[in-house]
Motif scaffolding. Structure first.
Motif, PDB file in Angstrom:
ATOM      1  N   TYR A 466       0.861  -1.181   0.000  1.00 26.85           N
ATOM      2  CA  TYR A 466       0.000   0.000   0.000  1.00 26.85           C
ATOM      3  C   TYR A 466       0.898   1.232   0.000  1.00 26.85           C
ATOM      4  O   TYR A 466       2.049   1.166   0.439  1.00 26.85           O
ATOM      5  N   GLU A 467       0.371   2.352  -0.486  1.00 29.60           N
ATOM      6  CA  GLU A 467       1.124   3.601  -0.506  1.00 29.60           C
ATOM      7  C   GLU A 467       0.662   4.489   0.643  1.00 29.60           C
ATOM      8  O   GLU A 467      -0.535   4.545   0.967  1.00 29.60           O
ATOM      9  N   VAL A 468       1.621   5.180   1.254  1.00 29.27           N
ATOM     10  CA  VAL A 468       1.290   6.067   2.372  1.00 29.27           C
ATOM     11  C   VAL A 468       0.490   7.259   1.862  1.00 29.27           C
ATOM     12  O   VAL A 468       0.648   7.702   0.723  1.00 29.27           O
ATOM     13  N   ASP A 469      -0.399   7.763   2.725  1.00 30.84           N
ATOM     14  CA  ASP A 469      -1.176   8.957   2.382  1.00 30.84           C
ATOM     15  C   ASP A 469      -0.424  10.236   2.724  1.00 30.84           C
ATOM     16  O   ASP A 469      -0.663  11.292   2.132  1.00 30.84           O
ATOM     17  N   GLY A 470       0.459  10.147   3.695  1.00 29.09           N
ATOM     18  CA  GLY A 470       1.235  11.303   4.087  1.00 29.09           C
ATOM     19  C   GLY A 470       2.556  10.887   4.696  1.00 29.09           C
ATOM     20  O   GLY A 470       2.725   9.750   5.139  1.00 29.09           O
ATOM     21  N   GLY A 471       3.519  11.801   4.714  1.00 27.74           N
ATOM     22  CA  GLY A 471       4.836  11.476   5.218  1.00 27.74           C
ATOM     23  C   GLY A 471       5.599  10.618   4.228  1.00 27.74           C
ATOM     24  O   GLY A 471       5.262  10.529   3.043  1.00 27.74           O
ATOM     25  N   ARG A 472       6.625   9.950   4.712  1.00 22.77           N
ATOM     26  CA  ARG A 472       7.414   9.084   3.839  1.00 22.77           C
ATOM     27  C   ARG A 472       8.124   8.013   4.646  1.00 22.77           C
ATOM     28  O   ARG A 472       8.265   8.115   5.868  1.00 22.77           O
ATOM     29  N   ILE A 473       8.561   6.966   3.918  1.00 20.97           N
ATOM     30  CA  ILE A 473       9.345   5.882   4.500  1.00 20.97           C
ATOM     31  C   ILE A 473      10.647   5.821   3.723  1.00 20.97           C
ATOM     32  O   ILE A 473      10.641   5.800   2.492  1.00 20.97           O
ATOM     33  N   THR A 474      11.773   5.809   4.445  1.00 29.62           N
ATOM     34  CA  THR A 474      13.067   5.793   3.759  1.00 29.62           C
ATOM     35  C   THR A 474      13.839   4.534   4.111  1.00 29.62           C
ATOM     36  O   THR A 474      13.695   3.969   5.200  1.00 29.62           O
ATOM     37  N   LEU A 475      14.646   4.085   3.156  1.00 31.38           N
ATOM     38  CA  LEU A 475      15.583   2.980   3.360  1.00 31.38           C
ATOM     39  C   LEU A 475      16.974   3.517   3.053  1.00 31.38           C
ATOM     40  O   LEU A 475      17.244   3.940   1.918  1.00 31.38           O
TER      41      LEU A 475
END
Length: 660
Positions: A466-475
Motif C-alpha cells: 500500500y502507498e502512504v497517504d502522508g509522510g514518507r518511508i526511507t531505506l
C-alpha cells in the motif's frame, strides 16, 4: 494479515463484496447492463495483431462460399439433363426429326396445352433420351466444386483456430500481467472464487464463443450475399417471395436475443458466486467441520446452485427458442417457394432444375440466417464474459515505478525510517496518523498490539503493498517511493503467519526466492532453520513432492520451510509476521536461535502476539489504533507498567481462582 481484513477498503457497488468473512455473499459483476457494441468493438481491437490472417480467413471463406453457391446451380443443370432426356423419350411418339417447336404445336393440337407449355420451357429434343456423357461431366464438375469448397473451408477453419487461440493466449497473458499490477487492496476486495471464475471460466467462454462464431459469421454472411445473388439471377419473383420471411425472422431473432442477454449475464455472475463459495468452503473445510457448519455451507451451496440452475435454464431456454421459431419460418418459406416454383415449371417459365436449385438456395439462405441468429445469443454469452474480463483489466493499478528510479547505496545497511506517516484504508476512517520511528541497521524492532492495531499494515507500507497517504518511508535515506518495487522488495525477506507452498519438491520450495540456488545452499539454509532434521526422515528427502496445501507435512513443518526460504534469500531486511505461530515450543526455541543468528547485521521487524519471542528485541513498539503508544526494551516497558506490561501480564501472570 488480520489488520488488512479488519480495515479493508470500502467496497464499491458491484465490486463483488457483500459481506465479510468466509460465508460472506458474492457480488454480481453482471448486474449492470452489458454494453454489447462497445465491448464487442473493444474485443475486436484485441484481434489487430491477426489482421493479415483475418484477411486470409475472409478470402478463404469467399472462395469456399462461391464454390458452395455454384453447386446447386450445377446440380440443377444435371436435373435438367435428366428431365429433358425423360421428356424427350416420351416425345418419341412423334416422327423422327420432329423439332421441339413442332412437338409443342402438335401437343396443343391434341389439347395438351399444359404439357405443351412444359415442353416449350425445356431444352428437349423429341425422341432423344438422357445424355449420360453430359450428365457425367456435370457431376464430375459438381464433385470438384464441392471438394474445393471443403478444402477452402477446412483451411479457413484451421486458420481460424490459430487466430482464436492466439487471441485468447494474449488475453490470458494480459490478465496475468494485470494481476501483478493491481494493488494488494484489489485482492482484499475480490473473493478469490469470483476472481478465479473471471480468469478461467469467463476466458474459456470467450474462447469458445470466438471459435464458434468467427469463421461461421464470415461464412454465413458471405453465403447470404452469394445465395441472394443467385436467387435473383434465377428468378427475381421467387427471390422476392423468399425475402418476405427475412424481416420476420430477424425480428423474431432480435426479440429473443434481447430477452436472453440479461439471462446470460446473470448466468455467469451466478457461476462466479458458486465458484467463490466452493473455493472458500474447500480451503476452510477443516474449520467448517470443526464449527459444525456443514449444514449451513451445504444450504448456501444449494441456494447458489439453484440460482445458477434457474439462470442457466432461463438463458438456455430462451435462446433455444430461436432454432424452432426460425425453423418454422424456414419451412413456411419452403412451402411457398415449392408451390410458386411448381406453377412456374408447369407454365414453362422456369425449368425444373432451376426450381430445384432455387429450393436448395432457399435452404442455404435461411440456414445462415438461422445460424447468425443463434450466434447472436452465443455472442451475448461471450460478451457477458468478456465484459467481466474487461472489468478486471480496467481495475485501478498501483502507481507506476519512477523513471528514472533512485538507486540504493551498496551495500544496503538497512536503516529504515518512518517519518510522520499517515495512512487509511477508507478516507473517512484514518488508521495511522503521524507515525514516526527509526530502525537502525542490525536492530530488531518488535511490533505488538491487539488485533486491528495496524501492525501488519505497518510492514505492508514498508513493502509498498500500500502507498502512504502522508509522510514518507526511507531505506538508507532514500524514499521508498523513489525506488522500483522490485528493487525494494528484493532487499527484504518476509515470513507470514499464513504459510504458502506450491506444488513441487521441498528443495524447489526452499529455493523459490533465489534463482540458481545450489543444493548445498538449500541444505545449509535447511540446517540453519532445523528443517533438515525432518526432511531427512522423508522417503525422498529434499526431492519429496508436496502440493500447494503442503500435504504430507505438518503445519509447523510448513512454517519451517517458509522460514528456510527466507534464510536462503539472505535479505537486508527481515520481516517476520507471527513466523513461529505454528511451531511447537521446542522447535520455537531452535528457530529463535537460528533467527538470532540470521538477524546479525540485518534490520528485522517482528510482529508477535507471543511476547516470549521478542524479549531480546532492540526495541518493542506497542501499537493501538494505528498509533505507537509505547516503545522501549522489554525491561523498560515492563517497568513502565503501561500497555505492554498489561499485555505481558495477561499472557504470563498466574490466574488465581477462588474456591468457594
Amino acid at each position: 494479515m488480520s489488520e488488512q481484513r479488519t480495515t479493508a477498503p470500502a467496497r464499491q457497488p458491484g465490486s463483488g463484496h457483500r459481506g465479510p468473512g468466509p460465508m460472506g455473499g458474492m457480488g454480481m459483476p453482471g448486474e449492470k447492463s452489458a454494453n454489447f457494441a462497445a465491448s464487442g468493438a473493444r474485443f475486436l481491437r484485441e484481434l489487430r495483431p491477426e489482421r493479415l490472417r483475418l484477411v486470409a480467413i475472409v478470402v478463404l471463406g469467399v472462395a469456399s462460399v462461391i464454390l458452395a453457391v455454384i453447386g446447386p446451380k450445377l446440380l440443377g443443370n444435371a436435373t435438367n439433363v435428366l428431365f429433358d432426356g425423360i421428356v424427350g423419350k416420351q416425345l418419341g411418339v412423334f416422327p423422327a426429326g420432329t423439332t421441339r417447336e413442332q412437338a409443342v404445336a402438335a401437343l396443343r393440337d391434341r389439347g395438351q396445352d399444359q404439357f405443351a407449355d412444359l415442353v416449350a420451357g425445356m431444352d428437349v429434343v423429341p425422341g432423344v433420351g438422357v445424355d449420360f456423357h453430359r450428365l457425367g461431366t456435370i457431376l464430375v464438375v459438381v464433385l470438384a466444386v464441392y471438394v474445393g469448397s471443403f478444402l477452402f473451408g477446412w483451411a479457413q477453419g484451421r486458420m481460424t483456430a490459430g487466430v482464436v487461440q492466439r487471441a485468447v493466449l494474449r488475453l490470458r497473458a494480459d490478465v496475468e500481467a494485470k494481476l501483478h499490477r493491481v494493488p494488494l487492496g484489489y485482492f482484499d476486495q475480490q473473493p478469490r472464487g469470483e476472481l478465479l471464475s473471471r480468469v478461467t471460466n469467463d476466458i474459456d467462454n470467450v474462447a469458445q464463443t470466438l471459435q464458434q462464431t468467427l469463421s461461421q459469421v464470415i461464412t454465413s454472411v458471405l453465403t447470404v450475399v452469394g445465395v441472394l445473388a443467385m436467387m435473383f439471377w434465377i428468378s427475381p419473383l421467387l427471390a422476392v417471395v423468399a425475402l418476405v420471411t427475412v424481416p420476420l425472422s430477424m425480428a423474431v431473432a432480435a426479440a429473443i436475443a434481447k430477452r436472453s442477454k440479461p439471462r446470460f449475464i446473470e448466468q455467469w455472475a451466478h457461476t462466479g458466486a458458486l465458484n467463490a463459495h466452493i473455493e472458500e468452503m474447500f480451503t476452510g473445510h477443516t474449520l467448517v467441520t470443526v464449527f459444525g457448519r456443514q449444514r449451513e455451507a451445504a444450504q448456501v451451496f444449494a441456494e447458489r446452485n439453484d440460482a445458477l440452475y434457474d439462470a442457466s435454464y432461463r438463458a438456455q431456454f430462451i435462446s433455444g427458442i430461436i432454432q424452432p421459431a426460425l425453423g418454422f419460418l424456414s419451412n413456411l418459406n419452403y412451402v411457398i417457394i415449392a408451390v410458386v416454383g411448381g406453377l412456374r415449371v408447369a407454365s414453362g417459365t422456369m425449368s425444373l432444375g432451376d426450381v430445384q436449385a432455387f429450393i436448395q438456395y432457399s435452404r442455404q439462405f435461411t440456414q445462415p440466417i438461422t445460424q447468425i441468429a443463434s450466434m447472436a445469443n452465443l455472442l451475448q454469452s461471450g460478451v457477458a464474459s468478456v465484459e467481466r474480463v474487461f472489468e478486471l483489466l480496467d481495475a485501478p493499478e498501483q502507481s507506476p515505478d519512477p523513471e528514472p528510479a533512485a538507486q540504493l547505496p551498496e551495500p544496503v545497511r538497512g536503516r529504515v525510517a518512518f517519518e510522520h506517516v499517515a495512512f487509511s484504508y477508507r478516507p473517512d476512517e484514518p488508521l495511522i496518523r503521524d507515525l514516526s520511528l527509526v530502525a537502525e541497521p542490525g536492530q530488531t524492532i518488535a511490533i505488538v498490539g491487539p488485533t486491528g492495531a495496524g501492525k501488519t499494515t505497518l510492514v505492508n507500507l514498508l513493502m509498498r503493498f500500500y502507498e502512504v497517504d502522508g509522510g514518507r518511508i526511507t531505506l538508507d535515506g532514500v524514499d521508498t517511493r523513489d525506488l522500483t518495487r522490485d528493487d525494494l522488495r528484493r532487499r527484504m525477506g518476509m515470513v507470514l503467519q499464513d504459510t504458502w507452498l506450491f506444488g513441487g519438491t521441498i528443495e524447489e520450495n526452499i529455493a523459490y526466492g533465489v534463482d540458481g540456488a545450489t543444493h548445498e545452499q538449500v541444505v545449509a539454509a535447511a540446517q540453519a532453520t532445523h528443517v533438515d532434521r525432518f526432511v531427512r526422515t522423508l522417503p525422498h528427502g529434499y526431492e519429496t513432492v508436496i502440493d500447494d496445501d503442503g500435504a504430507g507435512v505438518s503445519a509447523g513443518e510448513k512454517q519451517l520451510l517458509t522460514i528456510a526460504r527466507a534464510f536462503l534469500a539472505d535479505p537486508s531486511i527481515l520481516i517476520l509476521d507471527e513466523a513461529t505461530s505454528s511451531v511447537d515450543t521446542r522447535t520455537e526455541v531452535l528457530v529463535q536461535k537460528a533467527m538470532n543468528a540470521l538477524r546479525v547485521g540485518r534490520t528485522s521487524f517482528v510482529i508477535a502476539h507471543r511476547l516470549s519471542t521478542i524479549r531480546d528485541a532492540s526495541a518493542i513498539l506497542v501499537m493501538e489504533r494505528g498509533a505507537i503508544v509505547e516503545q522501549g526494551t522489554h525491561d523498560e516497558l515492563l517497568a513502565a507498567g503501561g500497555a505492554y506490561a498489561r499485555l505481558y501480564q495477561s499472557q504470563f501472570a498466574a490466574a488465581v481462582a477462588e474456591e468457594v
